[in-house]
Design an enzyme around this catalytic site. Sequence first.
Site, PDB file in Angstrom:
ATOM      1  N   ASN A 208       1.968  18.648 -38.927  1.00 37.61           N
ATOM      2  CA  ASN A 208       0.648  18.659 -39.563  1.00 37.61           C
ATOM      3  C   ASN A 208      -0.390  18.883 -38.465  1.00 37.61           C
ATOM      4  OD1 ASN A 208       2.102  17.754 -41.732  1.00 37.61           O
ATOM      5  ND2 ASN A 208       0.711  16.077 -42.223  1.00 37.61           N
ATOM      6  N   ALA A 272      -2.318   8.489 -38.185  1.00 37.36           N
ATOM      7  CA  ALA A 272      -1.463   9.639 -37.853  1.00 37.36           C
ATOM      8  C   ALA A 272      -1.296  10.585 -39.041  1.00 37.36           C
ATOM      9  CB  ALA A 272      -0.100   9.143 -37.394  1.00 37.36           C
ATOM     10  N   ASP A 276       5.357  15.007 -43.981  1.00 38.36           N
ATOM     11  CA  ASP A 276       6.037  14.401 -45.130  1.00 38.36           C
ATOM     12  C   ASP A 276       7.524  14.743 -45.150  1.00 38.36           C
ATOM     13  OD1 ASP A 276       3.832  13.123 -46.224  1.00 38.36           O
ATOM     14  OD2 ASP A 276       3.088  15.008 -47.059  1.00 38.36           O
ATOM     15  N   LYS A 286      19.103  27.215 -30.243  1.00 33.64           N
ATOM     16  CA  LYS A 286      18.002  28.015 -30.768  1.00 33.64           C
ATOM     17  C   LYS A 286      18.546  28.980 -31.825  1.00 33.64           C
ATOM     18  CE  LYS A 286      14.365  31.079 -29.311  1.00 33.64           C
ATOM     19  NZ  LYS A 286      14.118  32.231 -28.484  1.00 33.64           N
ATOM     20  N   PRO A 303      10.261   8.906 -44.192  1.00 34.35           N
ATOM     21  CA  PRO A 303       9.806   7.630 -44.750  1.00 34.35           C
ATOM     22  C   PRO A 303       8.280   7.580 -44.721  1.00 34.35           C
ATOM     23  CG  PRO A 303      10.824   7.319 -42.585  1.00 34.35           C
ATOM     24  CD  PRO A 303      11.017   8.758 -42.947  1.00 34.35           C
ATOM     25  N   ASP A 304       7.682   6.962 -45.742  1.00 33.62           N
ATOM     26  CA  ASP A 304       6.224   6.822 -45.757  1.00 33.62           C
ATOM     27  C   ASP A 304       5.889   5.492 -45.069  1.00 33.62           C
ATOM     28  OD1 ASP A 304       3.530   6.240 -46.477  1.00 33.62           O
ATOM     29  OD2 ASP A 304       3.689   7.709 -48.103  1.00 33.62           O
ATOM     30  N   PHE A 323      -5.393   6.419 -44.208  1.00 33.79           N
ATOM     31  CA  PHE A 323      -6.305   7.562 -44.284  1.00 33.79           C
ATOM     32  C   PHE A 323      -5.826   8.472 -45.409  1.00 33.79           C
ATOM     33  CE2 PHE A 323      -9.482   8.179 -40.864  1.00 33.79           C
ATOM     34  CZ  PHE A 323      -9.356   6.927 -40.264  1.00 33.79           C
ATOM     35  N   LYS A 337      -3.793   7.505 -53.790  1.00 31.69           N
ATOM     36  CA  LYS A 337      -3.045   7.061 -52.593  1.00 31.69           C
ATOM     37  C   LYS A 337      -3.277   5.582 -52.346  1.00 31.69           C
ATOM     38  CE  LYS A 337      -2.742  11.336 -50.121  1.00 31.69           C
ATOM     39  NZ  LYS A 337      -3.351  12.236 -49.172  1.00 31.69           N
ATOM     40  N   LYS A 341       0.036   3.290 -52.190  1.00 31.67           N
ATOM     41  CA  LYS A 341       0.538   2.901 -50.861  1.00 31.67           C
ATOM     42  C   LYS A 341       0.327   1.429 -50.533  1.00 31.67           C
ATOM     43  CE  LYS A 341       0.424   7.463 -48.948  1.00 31.67           C
ATOM     44  NZ  LYS A 341       0.991   8.088 -47.753  1.00 31.67           N
TER      45      LYS A 341
HETATM   46  N1  CTP Z   1       1.449   8.356 -43.874  1.00 30.63           N
HETATM   47  C1  CTP Z   1       2.463   7.626 -43.315  1.00 30.63           C
HETATM   48  N2  CTP Z   1       3.733   8.108 -43.350  1.00 30.63           N
HETATM   49  C2  CTP Z   1       4.000   9.296 -43.919  1.00 30.63           C
HETATM   50  C3  CTP Z   1       2.962  10.063 -44.492  1.00 30.63           C
HETATM   51  C4  CTP Z   1       1.685   9.556 -44.440  1.00 30.63           C
HETATM   52  O1  CTP Z   1       2.214   6.539 -42.773  1.00 30.63           O
HETATM   53  N3  CTP Z   1       5.247   9.725 -43.926  1.00 30.63           N
HETATM   54  C5  CTP Z   1       0.092   7.785 -43.874  1.00 30.63           C
HETATM   55  C6  CTP Z   1      -0.938   8.536 -43.072  1.00 30.63           C
HETATM   56  O2  CTP Z   1      -0.976   8.052 -41.741  1.00 30.63           O
HETATM   57  C7  CTP Z   1      -2.208   8.233 -43.820  1.00 30.63           C
HETATM   58  C8  CTP Z   1      -1.743   8.125 -45.263  1.00 30.63           C
HETATM   59  O3  CTP Z   1      -0.370   7.845 -45.212  1.00 30.63           O
HETATM   60  O4  CTP Z   1      -2.754   6.998 -43.470  1.00 30.63           O
HETATM   61  C9  CTP Z   1      -1.975   9.341 -46.104  1.00 30.63           C
HETATM   62  O5  CTP Z   1      -1.499  10.484 -45.459  1.00 30.63           O
HETATM   63  P1  CTP Z   1      -1.787  11.933 -46.073  1.00 30.63           P
HETATM   64  O6  CTP Z   1      -1.153  12.940 -45.193  1.00 30.63           O
HETATM   65  O7  CTP Z   1      -3.231  12.050 -46.393  1.00 30.63           O
HETATM   66  O8  CTP Z   1      -1.057  11.850 -47.466  1.00 30.63           O
HETATM   67  P2  CTP Z   1       0.434  11.862 -47.881  1.00 30.63           P
HETATM   68  O9  CTP Z   1       0.852  10.467 -48.185  1.00 30.63           O
HETATM   69  O10 CTP Z   1       1.244  12.582 -46.887  1.00 30.63           O
HETATM   70  O11 CTP Z   1       0.362  12.630 -49.268  1.00 30.63           O
HETATM   71  P3  CTP Z   1       0.018  14.202 -49.547  1.00 30.63           P
HETATM   72  O12 CTP Z   1       0.657  14.968 -48.427  1.00 30.63           O
HETATM   73  O13 CTP Z   1       0.660  14.437 -50.859  1.00 30.63           O
HETATM   74  O14 CTP Z   1      -1.475  14.329 -49.586  1.00 30.63           O
END
Ligand code: CTP
Length: 398
Positions: A208, A272, A276, A286, A303-304, A323, A337, A341
């Site tokens: 990202n 961060a 995803d 390679k 993992p989220d 965030f 979210k 979350k």
């Molecule tokens: N986050 C996390 N772990 C992940 C993905 C996201 O801890 N695997 C956290 C980010 O650090 C942020 C929040 O979740 O605080 C939201 O991240 P964002 O990228 O805005 O959203 P996603 O949960 O990835 O959802 P989407 O991509 O569908 O918008």
Amino acid sequence: MLEGKTVLLVITGGIAAYKSIELIRLLQTNNAIVVPVMTKSALQFIKPLSVAAIAGSKVYTELFDLTAEAEMGHIELSRSADIILVAPASASFLSKMAQGGCDDLASTLLLATDKPVFVAPSMNVRMWHHPATQRNLNAINDDGIITIGPNEGGMACGEFGLGRMSEPSEIVAFLNSYFKQGPLLGKRIIVTSGTTHEMIDPVRYIANRSSGEQGSAIASALADLGANVIFITGPSTAPIPANVELTKVRSGREMHKAVLAQLPADVAIFVAAVSDWCIDHVSEQKIKKNSNGPPVLKFNENPDILRDVGNLKDDRPSLVIGFAAETEDLYKNAETKFKKKGCDWIIANDVSATTGYMGGDENKICLISAKQTEDWPLMSKKSVAKKLAAKICTALEV
Ligand code: CTP
């Protein structure tokens, strides 16, 4: 914090004396003033001219130096500093300190001072483990002198073990935490920052976009208020804040593991931009172009981290902040979210290309909590960080 503090740096004779230059630079980066003192044996390892040039100060070496005594006597020198740091501290110098010897400027200063004294020992592993050295260390610790390190590792003499001087960054971090003060003193705060790299093969990855600027600014603002900040960062171009406990990671899975390993904490802030997805099968070699056309990548979900921590039964930080980086329907997506979350606050920001917030110095955020939705005006990322740190203090009632 070391800011504005005068450090009398005593360099004694040891191979680690070469690290003094980096140590002086780091102390200065932390806005400390360094006044160097070198023992006779230190002069065998490093030139006083280099030390003076980097420190931007006279190097004191002799006890009976009439000019120096006329300018600033040794008693005054030892009292004018906020702290005395002996780095590297050789086995021989530690022995002299333990006995209260004072036959040169460095040892006389230490006997005359009324300020905190720190030593960073540096010696061969056998010398370190020798009962005489351990006796000397116990004696100086009993006198209130604080020891930093040593580390374990390979030595200049070819042996391996305890005795390597702590790295300059570790010494500076130690001193910074010694001087820490502020409303967040004693609070443990995890901050994730940067991006993550999900490897495709040894040379390619998906990621990202994230500069890491907002995460670094938040970690720095919290550390400035005395918090013990655990800064877990993926790849980033932003500077690493000075007063934090740093863990560098690469992938989302590594970040997940690093965060869980640092619990419990009082607060966790997830800045961060975690990918995803990771690649189902990372190629060891390679991937080559061939006539079958481009490779087809299969993804697995990462993992989220925020969701896992936000929904913890035990060890959940009392304040979990996420965030929400959105390119459309900012409020609606951020609120979804927020609920999904399990966080206490979510900070929504519009990262569409037209705003320029991603990679820029400014940010415009909206803070969503169960009670309210607060739109903050456009401000620098540093100001966002300071305002958020102040809000955290209020929430923690400190
Ligand atoms: N986050 C996390 N772990 C992940 C993905 C996201 O801890 N695997 C956290 C980010 O650090 C942020 C929040 O979740 O605080 C939201 O991240 P964002 O990228 O805005 O959203 P996603 O949960 O990835 O959802 P989407 O991509 O569908 O918008």
